[in-house]
Write an enzyme that holds these catalytic residues in place. Structure first.
Site, mmCIF file in Angstrom:
data_model
loop_
_atom_site.group_PDB
_atom_site.id
_atom_site.type_symbol
_atom_site.label_atom_id
_atom_site.label_comp_id
_atom_site.label_asym_id
_atom_site.label_seq_id
_atom_site.Cartn_x
_atom_site.Cartn_y
_atom_site.Cartn_z
ATOM 1 N N HIS A 49 2.473 6.171 34.148
ATOM 2 C CA HIS A 49 2.395 6.834 32.841
ATOM 3 C C HIS A 49 1.311 7.906 32.900
ATOM 4 O O HIS A 49 0.146 7.648 32.619
ATOM 5 C CB HIS A 49 2.069 5.801 31.751
ATOM 6 C CG HIS A 49 2.209 6.318 30.350
ATOM 7 N ND1 HIS A 49 2.930 5.663 29.384
ATOM 8 C CD2 HIS A 49 1.725 7.429 29.743
ATOM 9 C CE1 HIS A 49 2.877 6.334 28.246
ATOM 10 N NE2 HIS A 49 2.130 7.413 28.447
ATOM 11 N N HIS A 80 0.825 12.042 31.926
ATOM 12 C CA HIS A 80 1.361 13.260 31.315
ATOM 13 C C HIS A 80 0.819 14.507 32.017
ATOM 14 O O HIS A 80 -0.396 14.677 32.139
ATOM 15 C CB HIS A 80 0.975 13.317 29.841
ATOM 16 C CG HIS A 80 1.681 12.306 28.993
ATOM 17 N ND1 HIS A 80 2.903 12.543 28.416
ATOM 18 C CD2 HIS A 80 1.331 11.046 28.625
ATOM 19 C CE1 HIS A 80 3.282 11.477 27.721
ATOM 20 N NE2 HIS A 80 2.340 10.554 27.838
ATOM 21 N N ASP A 93 0.876 17.651 30.926
ATOM 22 C CA ASP A 93 0.140 18.543 30.029
ATOM 23 C C ASP A 93 -1.196 17.956 29.588
ATOM 24 O O ASP A 93 -2.062 18.691 29.104
ATOM 25 C CB ASP A 93 0.985 18.940 28.815
ATOM 26 C CG ASP A 93 1.624 17.753 28.111
ATOM 27 O OD1 ASP A 93 1.542 16.623 28.637
ATOM 28 O OD2 ASP A 93 2.232 17.946 27.046
ATOM 29 N N GLY A 109 5.488 11.877 21.714
ATOM 30 C CA GLY A 109 5.177 12.556 20.464
ATOM 31 C C GLY A 109 4.507 11.615 19.494
ATOM 32 O O GLY A 109 4.131 10.495 19.841
ATOM 33 N N HIS A 167 7.478 5.298 24.378
ATOM 34 C CA HIS A 167 6.182 5.159 23.716
ATOM 35 C C HIS A 167 6.381 4.317 22.446
ATOM 36 O O HIS A 167 7.139 4.705 21.552
ATOM 37 C CB HIS A 167 5.635 6.523 23.304
ATOM 38 C CG HIS A 167 4.957 7.276 24.392
ATOM 39 N ND1 HIS A 167 5.630 7.796 25.481
ATOM 40 C CD2 HIS A 167 3.644 7.628 24.547
ATOM 41 C CE1 HIS A 167 4.771 8.440 26.261
ATOM 42 N NE2 HIS A 167 3.555 8.345 25.722
ATOM 43 N N GLU A 182 1.628 2.240 20.098
ATOM 44 C CA GLU A 182 0.347 2.848 20.491
ATOM 45 C C GLU A 182 -0.372 3.325 19.233
ATOM 46 O O GLU A 182 -1.343 2.736 18.778
ATOM 47 C CB GLU A 182 0.558 4.013 21.445
ATOM 48 C CG GLU A 182 -0.765 4.670 21.845
ATOM 49 C CD GLU A 182 -0.589 6.036 22.492
ATOM 50 O OE1 GLU A 182 -1.597 6.532 23.034
ATOM 51 O OE2 GLU A 182 0.503 6.612 22.436
ATOM 52 N N ASP A 237 -2.491 7.900 31.606
ATOM 53 C CA ASP A 237 -2.020 8.622 30.431
ATOM 54 C C ASP A 237 -2.343 10.118 30.544
ATOM 55 O O ASP A 237 -1.466 10.919 30.844
ATOM 56 C CB ASP A 237 -2.608 8.021 29.163
ATOM 57 C CG ASP A 237 -1.796 8.360 27.915
ATOM 58 O OD1 ASP A 237 -0.679 8.879 28.053
ATOM 59 O OD2 ASP A 237 -2.281 8.087 26.800
#
Length: 330
Positions: A9, A11, A13, A170, A197, A200, A274
């Site tokens: 997991h 990301h 960006d 998102g 997701h 969370e 993450d």
């Protein structure tokens, strides 16, 4: 022992190289800030999780060309390889990278190309791509067209071995998670592995809803501990939970994170980063924090095996990864 070996997991960006980001902002976005000002712009003091999601707008704005996507994915993969990791699944939402004319397919292919260059240079690491659908409004219909396109792109590219699955990312509380069920039904019809997701930022009941879609994994899922029924459903599911310590610690109060409770009650936890840049972390740091919380190296190694079980790669790669971990334990 270096137990930090696998990340499911991560990301793109949220994990870009800060020096590269500044140079790219000056090159492609005519940034006039000096480096210190630019650095501070990426770490605004948002007061709640809903607003903090907007920080990704800043990095996505830098990732709107094939060159930028190739370079950023290459630098991230290179950093992982040089830190001794052996497997990672990098995720991003291709629909977020079409502001300057790229198609979703072109965006995915650019990221794949960058990661493949890393694998050629560092043969000890395997790098894969997960494409994310997005929560973007108070209705799943708002960007249903883009999310359906994401599914079709993954269906087309998954046979090339680098693209391996789907996610839904998102702001989790935009609308009811159940509204996205038709998208996951389509992914299931196509035989595409997916993670979601859930639990969370949102209510832990989202974990139960996500589990009803039969995902291979759950992203985060930590709020399942807030209710006995939710927690029981998580435990009994047997699914791998992608737990990200630093990104889910309010005021850096690590001891309050439910990761130990999840592990002690039999949830198959995989430790993940993450967002390496936004969380100012890396996998070795995450494992050290857990060791500082008296989580043993043996348990952390088991988290690696959990990650392999839940990985979206083929069984041949999984066996290779298990062999590498066994060698570390000898």
């Amino acid at each position: 022992m270096n137990t930090a070996k696998i990340d499911l997991h991560l990301h793109l960006d949220g994990s870009i190289d800060i020096d590269w980001a500044y140079k790219t902002a000056k090159r492609e976005n005519n940034c006039t800030l000096d480096f210190d000002q630019f650095y501070q712009s990426l770490y605004p003091a948002f007061v709640n999780r809903q607003l903090s999601i907007k920080k990704f707008d800043l990095t996505c704005a830098l990732l709107q060309s094939e060159q930028a996507l190739v370079e950023s994915s290459y630098l991230l993969g290179k950093r992982l390889a040089e830190s001794g990791m052996i497997y990672a699944e990098i995720r991003f939402a291709s629909q977020q990278h079409c502001q300057k004319g790229l198609t979703q397919k072109q965006a995915v292919q650019a990221v794949c190309y960058g990661l493949k260059q890393v694998e050629k240079q560092y043969p000890d690491i395997d790098l894969k791509v997960i494409d994310c659908m997005m929560h973007k409004s108070d209705s799943a219909k708002a960007n249903e067209k883009e999310n359906l396109e994401t599914i079709e792109v993954v269906k087309e590219l998954i046979g090339e071995k680098t693209v391996v699955g789907l996610d839904l990312a998102g702001y989790e509380n935009n609308c009811e998670l159940m509204e996205y069920k038709p998208l996951f039904d389509k992914a299931t019809e196509y035989g595409i592995p997916f993670t979601i997701h859930a639990g969370e930022m949102g209510n832990g009941m989202n974990v139960v809803t996500a589990l009803s879609f039969n995902p291979e994994r759950i992203g985060h899922g930590i709020n399942c501990v807030d209710d006995e029924k939710w927690f029981k459903a998580a435990i009994e599911s047997g699914k791998v939970f992608e737990v990200c310590l630093s990104s889910n610690c309010k005021d850096y109060n690590y001891i309050s994170h439910p990761v130990r409770k999840m592990i002690d009650n039999g949830i198959k936890v995989a430790i993940c980063c993450d967002n390496m840049m936004f969380s100012r972390t890396f996998m070795q740091r995450e494992h050290q924090l857990l060791k500082d919380m008296a989580i043993s190296e043996k348990t952390l190694m088991q988290c690696n095996y959990n990650a392999i079980d839940g990985a979206f790669c083929d069984e041949q790669i999984k066996e290779k990864l298990r062999y590498k971990l066994k060698q570390l334990e000898l």
